[in-house]
Design an enzyme around this catalytic site. Structure first.
Site, PDB file in Angstrom:
ATOM      1  N   HIS A 198      20.286  19.842  -3.664  1.00 48.30           N
ATOM      2  CA  HIS A 198      18.978  20.455  -3.465  1.00 48.30           C
ATOM      3  C   HIS A 198      18.673  21.583  -4.444  1.00 48.30           C
ATOM      4  O   HIS A 198      17.517  21.841  -4.747  1.00 48.30           O
ATOM      5  CB  HIS A 198      18.767  20.792  -1.995  1.00 48.30           C
ATOM      6  CG  HIS A 198      18.559  19.540  -1.218  1.00 48.30           C
ATOM      7  ND1 HIS A 198      19.602  18.833  -0.685  1.00 48.30           N
ATOM      8  CD2 HIS A 198      17.447  18.805  -0.998  1.00 48.30           C
ATOM      9  CE1 HIS A 198      19.118  17.727  -0.130  1.00 48.30           C
ATOM     10  NE2 HIS A 198      17.819  17.688  -0.304  1.00 48.30           N
ATOM     11  N   GLU A 443      16.136   5.059   2.740  1.00 45.32           N
ATOM     12  CA  GLU A 443      17.160   5.797   1.992  1.00 45.32           C
ATOM     13  C   GLU A 443      18.561   5.568   2.549  1.00 45.32           C
ATOM     14  O   GLU A 443      19.523   6.186   2.111  1.00 45.32           O
ATOM     15  CB  GLU A 443      16.837   7.292   1.952  1.00 45.32           C
ATOM     16  CG  GLU A 443      16.529   7.931   3.282  1.00 45.32           C
ATOM     17  CD  GLU A 443      16.087   9.394   3.150  1.00 45.32           C
ATOM     18  OE1 GLU A 443      16.255   9.998   2.084  1.00 45.32           O
ATOM     19  OE2 GLU A 443      15.565   9.921   4.152  1.00 45.32           O
ATOM     20  N   ASP A 467      19.270   9.615  -1.674  1.00 47.86           N
ATOM     21  CA  ASP A 467      20.175   9.275  -0.583  1.00 47.86           C
ATOM     22  C   ASP A 467      20.580   7.807  -0.620  1.00 47.86           C
ATOM     23  O   ASP A 467      21.711   7.474  -0.279  1.00 47.86           O
ATOM     24  CB  ASP A 467      19.534   9.612   0.771  1.00 47.86           C
ATOM     25  CG  ASP A 467      19.666  11.101   1.063  1.00 47.86           C
ATOM     26  OD1 ASP A 467      20.774  11.631   0.869  1.00 47.86           O
ATOM     27  OD2 ASP A 467      18.667  11.721   1.440  1.00 47.86           O
ATOM     28  N   CYS A 514      10.103   8.061  -4.015  1.00 50.24           N
ATOM     29  CA  CYS A 514       9.946   9.511  -4.116  1.00 50.24           C
ATOM     30  C   CYS A 514      11.266  10.213  -4.454  1.00 50.24           C
ATOM     31  O   CYS A 514      11.330  11.417  -4.535  1.00 50.24           O
ATOM     32  CB  CYS A 514       9.341  10.091  -2.838  1.00 50.24           C
ATOM     33  SG  CYS A 514      10.370   9.864  -1.393  1.00 50.24           S
TER      34      CYS A 514
HETATM   35  C1  PEP Z   1      15.775  11.092  -1.449  1.00 50.53           C
HETATM   36  O1  PEP Z   1      16.741  11.023  -0.695  1.00 50.53           O
HETATM   37  O2  PEP Z   1      15.670  10.442  -2.493  1.00 50.53           O
HETATM   38  C2  PEP Z   1      14.639  11.982  -1.133  1.00 50.53           C
HETATM   39  C3  PEP Z   1      13.503  11.895  -1.772  1.00 50.53           C
HETATM   40  O3  PEP Z   1      14.825  12.928  -0.174  1.00 50.53           O
HETATM   41  P1  PEP Z   1      15.766  14.227  -0.335  1.00 50.53           P
HETATM   42  O4  PEP Z   1      16.142  14.312  -1.794  1.00 50.53           O
HETATM   43  O5  PEP Z   1      14.968  15.394   0.114  1.00 50.53           O
HETATM   44  O6  PEP Z   1      16.914  13.900   0.548  1.00 50.53           O
HETATM   45 MG    MG Z   2      16.687  11.900   1.268  1.00 51.60          MG
END
Ligand code: PEP
Ligand code: MG
Length: 584
Positions: A198, A443, A467, A514
């Site tokens: 993150h 995911e 993920d 995304c």
């Molecule tokens: C992902 O897992 O690709 C996603 C967009 O969500 P995050 O990165 O917030 O887990």
């Molecule tokens: Mg995710």
């Protein structure tokens, strides 16, 4: 000092040049931020007051000691009072506030860490153990300070100092990262973390160069060292020579010129040379990010990671954002996008995004009570959020996205709670969009392999490749020790990605991406050749992805795509991908 180069994992684009700003791993967990020049003396005073108050507290404890208290107790208090009076504890942190502009807590902790490190080297066991006393004294001062936290207003906006500083740390918590957003540092370097941890996501969305997974950079780099981050190459040059500095400054201005050129495409729709429109959307973490999204010409927000509203809550009255507070944030995002759709993802906490109020000990966070699993176990908290999102939908087009779904009953329970939230709002006469589209993040590999379960019940799908890759390849996305195995071109990932879009197309359900793959320019042609028509990414990456779309003729990509999907040889896949670049 001799120049040297460190290698890590590139997570964002560009070049940063600045001085190192070391964030020591603090045993004591405190806030880290910079105070503006005009607030420095007030911050110094805040620390002096806290120290004075602890002196008083120690004296009061002394006075209250019962007659028969063991003599060691008195001696112990004396030691603490002595430590507190020692200039190394009472004066040095004040200098740190004045010279480095650290907030009082950070200044104190970094000085204590420094002292602790010196104590570790002492041979004498007794003396070495005094380290614990210093830490206890510091804890007392911190307790007083946190009581007075936010007594001094934080620096707001770009601080001249921070604009030339690169944060170097073992790791940066998502909460600290949110603080650093406002201080606009020039770059980030961390020992830990992976491509899609993150910290990486936030730096990418801020468009700030960052390299993570550097191993031991925070031990090799010293405070105020000159650094160059070349985040495309994933390297950090420490103490560069003037010649190297000049070369990088030149490259930096070249990149800036390129960026300016790309910004001219802002209003141009992303259409391939054979007339296929690709919707490019932005990922945001906070409502104010919509300004960047609009600036980049995004056709909407494809992912609003709402969990960032739930983190870093110090200074707020409530530990969790209330319905009204959330509503205000979602509404601000909706109005900020001026009629373009905003996809708000429900709370995705857990794994490397812990919730402060949760004292839940998780065995394996990435596989534990995360995202929708957590929300369904806390229906009250979830309901508050659902109501807030629904209320915001009265102010512009909103879609609701549920993370980490894998089980049919999770879909059903989520939908039932949404129905309940709608019923409550209707009964209260509060406006919302009754037809709000609800979608699922795909995911978890199980979700990808059971799409028919999703397509019947939901309105759209959005692939979280970060993920999806983590769970398919069993690679913790935040663990730098396995980061080299985190491979978005693994044949398993490519097969899954093709399968998802083909199944979704057949079922006539819209599907977007995304996760990080959507903003990776190496993959743009591959993904649109597979059939993806909606990509959501950090706003800073959008212009170059648009350029790639504009330069693409889809009909030329079908043959190369077939070859890529037939190959199960990673090297050959890379060669074929390079050939696809040539195919246009
Ligand atoms: C992902 O897992 O690709 C996603 C967009 O969500 P995050 O990165 O917030 O887990
Ligand atoms: Mg995710």
């Amino acid at each position: 000092m001799a120049s040297f180069t460190l290698q890590g994992i590139p997570v964002s684009r560009g070049i940063a040049i600045g001085r190192a700003h070391l964030l020591r791993p603090a045993a004591l967990d405190v806030q880290h931020y910079l105070v503006a020049q005009e607030q420095v003396e007030a911050e110094v005073l805040r620390l002096q007051d806290a120290i004075a108050q602890v002196h008083k507290e120690l004296q009061a404890i002394w006075a209250d000691l019962p007659q028969d208290a063991p003599t060691e107790l008195g001696a112990f208090l004396d030691v603490h009072a002595l430590i507190l009076s020692d200039p190394m504890v009472s004066e040095a942190p004040l200098d740190i506030i004045r010279t480095r502009h650290y907030n009082a807590e950070w200044a104190l902790v970094s000085q204590v860490d420094e002292l602790s490190a010196q104590f570790d080297e002492i041979e004498d066991d007794y003396l070495r153990e005094r380290k614990a006393d210093i830490q206890q004294v510091a804890e007392r001062v911190l307790k007083v300070l946190t009581g007075s936290a936010n007594a001094v207003p934080r620096s707001d906006g770009i601080d001249e100092r921070s604009a030339n500083m690169i944060v170097v740390a073992r790791d940066i918590s998502p909460a600290d990262m949110m603080q650093f957003r406002d201080d606009a540092f020039t770059g980030f370097v961390t020992d830990e973390g992976g491509q899609n941890s993150h910290t990486a996501i936030v730096s990418r969305s801020l468009g700030i160069p960052a390299v993570v997974g550097m191993g031991n950079a925070s031990r090799l780099i010293e405070q105020d060292d000159w650094l160059i981050i070349d985040s495309d190459a994933g390297v950090v040059i420490v103490a560069p020579t003037t010649q190297v500095l000049d070369q990088y400054r030149e490259r930096q201005s070249q990149l800036l010129r390129q960026k300016k050129k790309l910004s001219k495409l802002k209003k141009t729709p992303a259409i391939t040379q054979d007339g296929v429109e690709i919707k490019l959307l932005a990922n945001i973490e906070l409502p104010e990010d919509t300004a960047h999204a609009m600036d980049a010409g995004a056709s909407g927000v494809g992912l609003f990671r709402s969990e960032f509203l739930f983190m870093e809550r110090s200074g707020h009255e409530h530990k969790l954002p209330t319905e009204d507070e959330q509503f205000a944030a979602y509404k601000a995002a909706v109005t900020g996008m001026k009629g373009r759709p905003v996809t708000i993802r429900t709370l995705d906490v857990g794994a490397d995004k812990p919730l402060e109020v949760s004292d839940h000990q998780i065995l394996n966070p990435a596989l534990g009570l995360r995202a929708i699993r957590y929300c369904l176990s806390e229906p009250q908290l979830f309901m508050t959020q659902l109501r807030a999102i629904l209320r915001a939908s009265a102010f512009g087009p909103v879609k609701m996205l549920i993370p980490m779904l894998a089980h049919s009953m999770e879909i059903e329970q989520s939908l039932a709670l949404i129905t309940q939230a709608k019923a409550e709002l209707s009964a209260e006469g509060i406006a919302f969009d009754a037809a709000i589209p609800v979608g699922a993040m795909i995911e978890i590999p199980a979700a990808a392999l059971s799409l028919p379960m999703f397509v019947k019940k939901l309105d759209f799908l959005s692939i979280g490749t970060n993920d999806l890759i983590q769970y398919t390849l069993a690679i913790d996305r935040a663990d730098h020790e396995v980061a080299h195995l985190y491979d978005d071109l693994h044949p398993a990932i490519l097969q899954l990605m093709q399968m998802i879009v083909s199944t979704a197309d057949k079922a006539e359900i819209p599907v977007s991406i995304c996760g990080g793959m959507a903003g990776d320019i190496r993959l743009t042609r591959l993904l649109i050749a597979m059939g993806y028509r909606e990509l959501s990414m950090p706003a800073a990456l959008l212009p170059e992805i648009k350029q790639a779309v504009l330069n693409t003729r889809l009909e030329n990509l079908q043959a190369p795509l077939k070859r890529i999907l037939r190959s199960f040889d990673p090297l050959q896949i890379r060669e074929l991908l390079a050939a696809m670049e040539q195919a246009g």
